[in-house]
Write an enzyme that holds these catalytic residues in place. Structure first.
Site, PDB file in Angstrom:
ATOM      1  N   TYR A 186       5.038   5.891  10.812  1.00 26.78           N
ATOM      2  CA  TYR A 186       5.354   4.502  11.163  1.00 26.78           C
ATOM      3  C   TYR A 186       6.134   3.734  10.104  1.00 26.78           C
ATOM      4  CZ  TYR A 186       0.992   3.812   8.510  1.00 26.78           C
ATOM      5  OH  TYR A 186       0.026   3.833   7.548  1.00 26.78           O
TER       6      TYR A 186
ATOM      7  N   ARG B 284       0.869  -1.185   0.000  1.00 24.44           N
ATOM      8  CA  ARG B 284       0.000   0.000   0.000  1.00 24.44           C
ATOM      9  C   ARG B 284       0.906   1.235   0.000  1.00 24.44           C
ATOM     10  NH1 ARG B 284      -1.628   0.915   5.497  1.00 24.44           N
ATOM     11  NH2 ARG B 284      -0.349   2.771   5.368  1.00 24.44           N
TER      12      ARG B 284
ATOM     13  N   HIS C  68      -3.119   4.699   4.871  1.00 27.43           N
ATOM     14  CA  HIS C  68      -4.198   3.737   5.104  1.00 27.43           C
ATOM     15  C   HIS C  68      -5.531   4.322   4.614  1.00 27.43           C
ATOM     16  CE1 HIS C  68      -6.776   0.799   6.997  1.00 27.43           C
ATOM     17  NE2 HIS C  68      -7.388   1.761   7.645  1.00 27.43           N
TER      18      HIS C  68
HETATM   19  C1  LIG Z   1     -13.334  -5.772  13.531  1.00 24.07           C
HETATM   20  C2  LIG Z   1     -12.576  -4.515  13.310  1.00 24.07           C
HETATM   21  N1  LIG Z   1     -11.529  -4.223  14.110  1.00 24.07           N
HETATM   22  C3  LIG Z   1     -10.810  -3.094  13.898  1.00 24.07           C
HETATM   23  C4  LIG Z   1     -11.157  -2.222  12.897  1.00 24.07           C
HETATM   24  C5  LIG Z   1     -10.317  -0.957  12.639  1.00 24.07           C
HETATM   25  N2  LIG Z   1      -9.528  -1.130  11.413  1.00 24.07           N
HETATM   26  C6  LIG Z   1      -9.885  -0.532  10.279  1.00 24.07           C
HETATM   27  S1  LIG Z   1      -8.827  -0.890   9.018  1.00 24.07           S
HETATM   28  C7  LIG Z   1      -7.870  -1.856  10.012  1.00 24.07           C
HETATM   29  C8  LIG Z   1      -6.635  -2.544   9.460  1.00 24.07           C
HETATM   30  C9  LIG Z   1      -6.932  -3.615   8.479  1.00 24.07           C
HETATM   31  O1  LIG Z   1      -5.747  -4.042   7.879  1.00 24.07           O
HETATM   32  P1  LIG Z   1      -5.726  -5.077   6.705  1.00 24.07           P
HETATM   33  O2  LIG Z   1      -6.639  -6.210   7.000  1.00 24.07           O
HETATM   34  O3  LIG Z   1      -4.321  -5.406   6.429  1.00 24.07           O
HETATM   35  O4  LIG Z   1      -6.376  -4.288   5.477  1.00 24.07           O
HETATM   36  P2  LIG Z   1      -5.838  -2.990   4.706  1.00 24.07           P
HETATM   37  O5  LIG Z   1      -6.492  -1.799   5.353  1.00 24.07           O
HETATM   38  O6  LIG Z   1      -4.369  -2.938   4.810  1.00 24.07           O
HETATM   39  O7  LIG Z   1      -6.309  -3.130   3.289  1.00 24.07           O
HETATM   40  C10 LIG Z   1      -8.371  -1.875  11.310  1.00 24.07           C
HETATM   41  C11 LIG Z   1      -7.757  -2.580  12.414  1.00 24.07           C
HETATM   42  C12 LIG Z   1     -12.270  -2.555  12.085  1.00 24.07           C
HETATM   43  N3  LIG Z   1     -12.666  -1.774  11.080  1.00 24.07           N
HETATM   44  N4  LIG Z   1     -12.959  -3.713  12.302  1.00 24.07           N
END
Ligand SMILES: Cc1ncc(C[n+]2csc(CCOP(=O)(O)OP(=O)(O)O)c2C)c(N)n1
Ligand SMILES: [Mg+2]
Length: 372
Positions: A280, A267, A271
């Site tokens: 970070y 990415r 985010h």
């Molecule tokens: C169940 C849940 N826990 C925490 C969050 C907060 N949150 C939003 S995005 C994220 C990270 C997700 O990372 P990844 O699965 O690697 O997907 P990416 O955003 O990198 O595409 C988190 C922890 C959420 N939306 N849902």
């Protein structure tokens, strides 16, 4: 006490020594015993189409980012760098198949045919799902990390029971693989041999959490513990991603059950538009991934095939600019929802309690309007 981790079953996981790649950085073709048989029909014309798709997806992403900065959209999770990981599998889907994705699947939404006006409404916070999921066979963007994998597996189980020729593709991030939902989805998919494809876009971060903090083993190894075969694929190589997806879809359609694909990608942006990745991660890391750009790589491959790149680039630009213009206009002209309507879709038959809440809400709104 010492614990020995058993060696991975080579029958179950491919690409653990290094992600499966067929397009080298300089655009040369690398032979792949596993993937090549699934790319025989990809000629210059087909590769050009994949190239144009990626350019359009990137342009949509850039435009949406700018629109957020201009206050037209409220939030945007950029996919810059992940175009191949989405376009390759999206172009392997059959029309009858379904996509269950997260909030970053703009490439899938575009290629599934989401209307840009409906799409813009989501990111203006005007609608939970702008598009009609049944129309484009793509579920609404899922914000609850990993929940869509359960929806995808459930859909696939039902499709199997109905004898329907449909595959569910569920796509999620690296961080999602640590969630209970995803692990439960793997159990159900494996037990019921559901026609589902798990696509993990390992973009190296779950917000600020790097993937190595989440897993001591390649993510592609995780599903093998559930008996689900997996492939670790170069997620910046659109051809490798396309071939891997074709393999997975063919398996599902043949009744051979689920497959897991780990797309190793990055990415490059934040985010979301509210994140500052400089806090970070190191810029040098981003630079290293720019060198693996999924679009540049295809340009080089097309050049090697003798394509008229000037014409291809010009065509891609016209189509990408057209899309950006359409999306911008849609964002600027989107009509906000009527707040009262929120009560209409809670139950098929409204309850007295809900009606009371509606009246309270109306009174509240007119009290603000009266105060203006
Ligand atoms: C169940 C849940 N826990 C925490 C969050 C907060 N949150 C939003 S995005 C994220 C990270 C997700 O990372 P990844 O699965 O690697 O997907 P990416 O955003 O990198 O595409 C988190 C922890 C959420 N939306 N849902
Ligand atoms: Mg991630």
């Amino acid at each position: 006490m010492s614990i020995t981790v058993p060696a991975p079953d080579p029958e179950l996981a491919a690409g653990l020594d290094g992600p499966l790649t067929v397009l080298d950085l300089d655009g040369t073709r690398l032979p792949s015993e596993l993937l090549d048989p699934h790319l025989r029909d990809i000629d210059e014309h087909a590769l050009t189409n994949l190239y144009v798709d990626m350019v359009r997806v990137r342009r949509l992403d850039t435009e949406a980012f700018a629109l957020t900065r201009q206050g037209q959209l409220v939030l945007w999770p950029p996919l810059l760098g992940q175009e191949a990981a989405q376009v390759g599998p999206a172009r392997a889907l059959g029309e009858q198949d379904w996509v269950f994705g997260s909030y970053r699947e703009h490439g899938f939404a575009l290629l599934r045919g989401a209307d840009m006006g409906e799409f813009a409404r989501i990111w203006k916070a005007y609608a939970h799902s702008g598009w009609d999921p049944r129309e484009i066979r793509m579920a609404p963007s899922q914000i609850i990390i990993g929940a869509q994998t359960l929806h995808g597996v459930g859909y696939a189980m039902a499709a199997k029971m109905d004898g329907a020729d449909e595959v569910a593709l569920t796509t999620f991030g690296d961080g999602a693989t640590s969630e209970g939902d995803v692990n439960e989805a793997l159990v159900w998919a494996s037990t019921f041999q559901a026609p589902v494809v798990f696509l993990c876009q390992n973009n190296q971060y779950a917000i600020s959490e790097p993937v190595h903090v989440q897993s001591g083993v390649p993510l592609a190894l995780r599903p093998t513990g559930f008996g689900i075969p997996s492939m670790r694929v170069d997620g910046n190589d659109v051809l490798a991603m396309h071939a891997a997806a074709r393999i997975a879809f063919d398996r599902a359609r043949a009744g051979d059950g689920p497959t897991f694909i780990e797309a190793v990608t990055y990415r490059r942006g934040p985010h979301t538009t509210t994140d500052d990745p400089k806090r970070y991660r190191d810029e040098a890391e981003v630079e290293a991934w720019i060198a693996k750009d999924p679009i540049d790589r295809v340009e080089r491959a097309l050049e090697r095939m003798g394509a008229n790149m000037e014409a291809v680039r010009a065509e891609a630009k016209i189509r990408a600019d057209q899309l950006a213009k359409e999306f911008r206009a849609a964002a600027e002209h989107a009509v906000p929802p009527v707040a009262d309507e929120i009560f209409d879709n809670v139950y098929a038959q409204p309850t007295r309690r809900l009606e009371r809440q509606r009246l309270e809400h109306r009174a509240f709104v007119s009290s603000i309007e009266g105060a203006k």
